[in-house]
Design a protein around this motif. Structure first.
Motif, PDB file in Angstrom:
ATOM      1  N   LEU A  24       0.823  -1.210   0.000  1.00 22.38           N
ATOM      2  CA  LEU A  24       0.000   0.000   0.000  1.00 22.38           C
ATOM      3  C   LEU A  24       0.856   1.259   0.000  1.00 22.38           C
ATOM      4  CD1 LEU A  24      -2.790  -0.991   2.570  1.00 22.38           C
ATOM      5  CD2 LEU A  24      -2.647  -1.472   0.115  1.00 22.38           C
ATOM      6  N   ALA A  25       2.015   1.194   0.636  1.00 22.36           N
ATOM      7  CA  ALA A  25       2.944   2.333   0.677  1.00 22.36           C
ATOM      8  C   ALA A  25       4.308   1.824   1.110  1.00 22.36           C
ATOM      9  CB  ALA A  25       2.453   3.415   1.631  1.00 22.36           C
ATOM     10  N   ALA A  26       5.363   2.408   0.556  1.00 19.37           N
ATOM     11  CA  ALA A  26       6.727   2.006   0.930  1.00 19.37           C
ATOM     12  C   ALA A  26       7.677   3.162   0.675  1.00 19.37           C
ATOM     13  CB  ALA A  26       7.168   0.779   0.141  1.00 19.37           C
ATOM     14  N   ARG A  27       8.622   3.332   1.602  1.00 26.22           N
ATOM     15  CA  ARG A  27       9.640   4.365   1.441  1.00 26.22           C
ATOM     16  C   ARG A  27      10.974   3.851   1.964  1.00 26.22           C
ATOM     17  NH1 ARG A  27       7.092  10.381   2.647  1.00 26.22           N
ATOM     18  NH2 ARG A  27       5.111  10.070   1.554  1.00 26.22           N
ATOM     19  N   ARG A  28      12.046   4.370   1.363  1.00 29.25           N
ATOM     20  CA  ARG A  28      13.403   4.023   1.815  1.00 29.25           C
ATOM     21  C   ARG A  28      14.284   5.256   1.743  1.00 29.25           C
ATOM     22  NH1 ARG A  28      16.199  -0.422  -1.590  1.00 29.25           N
ATOM     23  NH2 ARG A  28      15.251  -1.872  -0.117  1.00 29.25           N
ATOM     24  N   GLN A  29      15.053   5.480   2.803  1.00 29.96           N
ATOM     25  CA  GLN A  29      16.043   6.549   2.829  1.00 29.96           C
ATOM     26  C   GLN A  29      17.414   5.921   3.040  1.00 29.96           C
ATOM     27  OE1 GLN A  29      15.097   9.490   5.787  1.00 29.96           O
ATOM     28  NE2 GLN A  29      13.058   9.900   4.975  1.00 29.96           N
ATOM     29  N   PRO A  30      18.308   5.954   2.036  1.00 34.93           N
ATOM     30  CA  PRO A  30      19.660   5.433   2.252  1.00 34.93           C
ATOM     31  C   PRO A  30      20.378   6.248   3.325  1.00 34.93           C
ATOM     32  CG  PRO A  30      19.189   5.703  -0.087  1.00 34.93           C
ATOM     33  CD  PRO A  30      18.091   6.399   0.656  1.00 34.93           C
ATOM     34  N   MET A  31      21.002   5.579   4.267  1.00 35.55           N
ATOM     35  CA  MET A  31      21.769   6.262   5.316  1.00 35.55           C
ATOM     36  C   MET A  31      22.603   5.236   6.064  1.00 35.55           C
ATOM     37  SD  MET A  31      18.767   7.106   8.116  1.00 35.55           S
ATOM     38  CE  MET A  31      17.960   8.210   6.975  1.00 35.55           C
ATOM     39  N   ALA A  32      23.831   5.618   6.367  1.00 38.58           N
ATOM     40  CA  ALA A  32      24.712   4.746   7.141  1.00 38.58           C
ATOM     41  C   ALA A  32      24.439   4.875   8.626  1.00 38.58           C
ATOM     42  CB  ALA A  32      26.168   5.073   6.843  1.00 38.58           C
ATOM     43  N   ARG A  33      23.940   6.031   9.049  1.00 41.20           N
ATOM     44  CA  ARG A  33      23.586   6.267  10.455  1.00 41.20           C
ATOM     45  C   ARG A  33      22.476   7.302  10.489  1.00 41.20           C
ATOM     46  NH1 ARG A  33      28.633   7.982   9.480  1.00 41.20           N
ATOM     47  NH2 ARG A  33      29.474   6.169  10.579  1.00 41.20           N
ATOM     48  N   GLY A  34      21.866   7.471  11.665  1.00 44.89           N
ATOM     49  CA  GLY A  34      20.781   8.432  11.789  1.00 44.89           C
ATOM     50  C   GLY A  34      19.404   7.810  11.715  1.00 44.89           C
ATOM     51  N   GLN A  35      19.329   6.467  11.731  1.00 47.50           N
ATOM     52  CA  GLN A  35      18.031   5.802  11.635  1.00 47.50           C
ATOM     53  C   GLN A  35      17.114   6.147  12.804  1.00 47.50           C
ATOM     54  OE1 GLN A  35      20.961   4.298  11.079  1.00 47.50           O
ATOM     55  NE2 GLN A  35      20.848   2.784   9.439  1.00 47.50           N
ATOM     56  N   ALA A  36      17.702   6.414  13.978  1.00 47.19           N
ATOM     57  CA  ALA A  36      16.887   6.705  15.157  1.00 47.19           C
ATOM     58  C   ALA A  36      16.019   7.946  14.941  1.00 47.19           C
ATOM     59  CB  ALA A  36      17.781   6.894  16.382  1.00 47.19           C
ATOM     60  N   GLU A  37      16.556   8.935  14.225  1.00 46.85           N
ATOM     61  CA  GLU A  37      15.796  10.157  13.963  1.00 46.85           C
ATOM     62  C   GLU A  37      14.858   9.995  12.766  1.00 46.85           C
ATOM     63  OE1 GLU A  37      19.206  10.793  16.340  1.00 46.85           O
ATOM     64  OE2 GLU A  37      19.201  10.128  14.253  1.00 46.85           O
ATOM     65  N   ALA A  38      15.217   9.131  11.827  1.00 51.88           N
ATOM     66  CA  ALA A  38      14.468   9.039  10.573  1.00 51.88           C
ATOM     67  C   ALA A  38      13.312   8.046  10.605  1.00 51.88           C
ATOM     68  CB  ALA A  38      15.422   8.664   9.434  1.00 51.88           C
ATOM     69  N   LEU A  39      13.399   7.011  11.446  1.00 52.37           N
ATOM     70  CA  LEU A  39      12.454   5.903  11.325  1.00 52.37           C
ATOM     71  C   LEU A  39      11.017   6.293  11.661  1.00 52.37           C
ATOM     72  CD1 LEU A  39      11.811   3.009  10.700  1.00 52.37           C
ATOM     73  CD2 LEU A  39      12.507   2.380  13.022  1.00 52.37           C
ATOM     74  N   VAL A  40      10.788   6.969  12.778  1.00 54.25           N
ATOM     75  CA  VAL A  40       9.409   7.280  13.174  1.00 54.25           C
ATOM     76  C   VAL A  40       8.713   8.184  12.152  1.00 54.25           C
ATOM     77  CG1 VAL A  40       7.968   8.403  14.910  1.00 54.25           C
ATOM     78  CG2 VAL A  40       9.765   6.822  15.617  1.00 54.25           C
ATOM     79  N   PRO A  41       9.337   9.283  11.674  1.00 56.51           N
ATOM     80  CA  PRO A  41       8.682  10.067  10.618  1.00 56.51           C
ATOM     81  C   PRO A  41       8.417   9.256   9.355  1.00 56.51           C
ATOM     82  CG  PRO A  41      10.452  11.328  11.613  1.00 56.51           C
ATOM     83  CD  PRO A  41      10.572   9.934  12.146  1.00 56.51           C
ATOM     84  N   LEU A  42       9.344   8.374   8.995  1.00 54.84           N
ATOM     85  CA  LEU A  42       9.152   7.539   7.804  1.00 54.84           C
ATOM     86  C   LEU A  42       7.984   6.583   8.013  1.00 54.84           C
ATOM     87  CD1 LEU A  42      10.689   7.108   5.058  1.00 54.84           C
ATOM     88  CD2 LEU A  42      11.735   5.123   6.138  1.00 54.84           C
ATOM     89  N   MET A  43       7.909   6.006   9.185  1.00 59.45           N
ATOM     90  CA  MET A  43       6.830   5.088   9.528  1.00 59.45           C
ATOM     91  C   MET A  43       5.478   5.805   9.497  1.00 59.45           C
ATOM     92  SD  MET A  43       6.841   2.829  12.992  1.00 59.45           S
ATOM     93  CE  MET A  43       6.693   4.273  14.056  1.00 59.45           C
ATOM     94  N   GLN A  44       5.426   6.997  10.044  1.00 56.04           N
ATOM     95  CA  GLN A  44       4.188   7.771  10.038  1.00 56.04           C
ATOM     96  C   GLN A  44       3.778   8.153   8.612  1.00 56.04           C
ATOM     97  OE1 GLN A  44       5.473  10.906  12.666  1.00 56.04           O
ATOM     98  NE2 GLN A  44       4.620   9.911  14.487  1.00 56.04           N
ATOM     99  N   ALA A  45       4.769   8.418   7.759  1.00 56.67           N
ATOM    100  CA  ALA A  45       4.485   8.801   6.374  1.00 56.67           C
ATOM    101  C   ALA A  45       3.853   7.653   5.601  1.00 56.67           C
ATOM    102  CB  ALA A  45       5.765   9.269   5.687  1.00 56.67           C
TER     103      ALA A  45
END
Length: 224
Positions: A24-45
């Motif tokens: 239904l929806a999927a997103r990916r952000q390439p990153m070596a670090r910083g997942q802690a800040e990125a995951l929740v907004p990505l999940m909500q999106a």
């Protein structure tokens, strides 16, 4: 079955909402670090894009559990558990190697085994062997690239993951699954989780070796 799938095990932060075989929806952000800040907004999106207003509407939460980055694994597992507790839903753990292998198309696999290889950021590689039907032929392990090349000479395989290039030119008969399959696909993670039995306990991180960071001697206390 409606599933939210998360992946932060390797060099990306990914999320997908999946229902009965359809993404239904999927997103990916390439990153070596910083997942802690990125995951929740990505999940909500992806939840918003899929039109899912409440985590309680989900049937399951799926998450990659390793092998992979120590920090990334902890971020993904902790977030999945937090959502699961809040929504009273089960968490299903999927290994990164299984997710990589399952993404290889059947027509590419043919009757060949599949070898999933992950960059460990050290001299060795994380890996797991699968049969042509993606059934595991052994547990996840680690090996030096040269030792793995020698085995591929004896047993040609379809090789998938972000460490394929570290093997150099693949031996005759081997197939590189290609650059589009180097990271786990959260939609594939969701599909695998849909087929799993419910676990008795939340999944833990799968580490092939202990983390580099260790507790200091005497628990950090100064010696008398």
């Amino acid at each position: 079955m409606l599933i939210l799938a998360l992946d932060t095990a390797m060099a990306a932060c990914s999320a997908a909402v999946w229902r009965d075989g359809a993404t239904l929806a999927a997103r990916r952000q390439p990153m070596a670090r910083g997942q802690a800040e990125a995951l929740v907004p990505l999940m909500q999106a992806v939840m918003a894009e899929a039109g899912i207003a409440d985590y309680a509407d989900l049937d399951r939460i799926a998450v990659t559990q390793g092998p992979g980055s120590f920090t990334g694994l902890r971020v993904g597992l902790a977030t999945a558990r937090a959502v699961a507790v809040a929504a009273d839903r089960p968490v299903i753990g999927i290994t990164t190697t299984e997710a990589l292998a399952a993404a290889v198309p059947a027509e590419l696999r043919g009757n060949r085994p599949v070898l999933a290889v992950i960059d460990s950021k050290r001299a060795d590689l994380f890996l797991q062997w699968f049969g042509p039907d993606i059934s595991p032929l052994g547990p996840p392990e680690s090996a030096e690239p040269e030792a793995l090349r020698a085995r591929l000479t004896e047993q040609p395989a379809v090789v998938v993951g972000d460490a394929v290039a570290m093997l150099g030119d693949l031996p005759a008969g081997c197939i590189d699954a290609g650059p589009d399959l180097t990271l786990p696909d959260p939609a594939v993670v969701a599909g695998l989780a849909a087929a799993k039995a419910l676990p008795e306990a939340p999944p833990g991180a799968l580490y092939i070796r202990p983390p580099d960071a260790t507790l200091p001697v005497n628990g950090g206390r100064l010696r008398p």
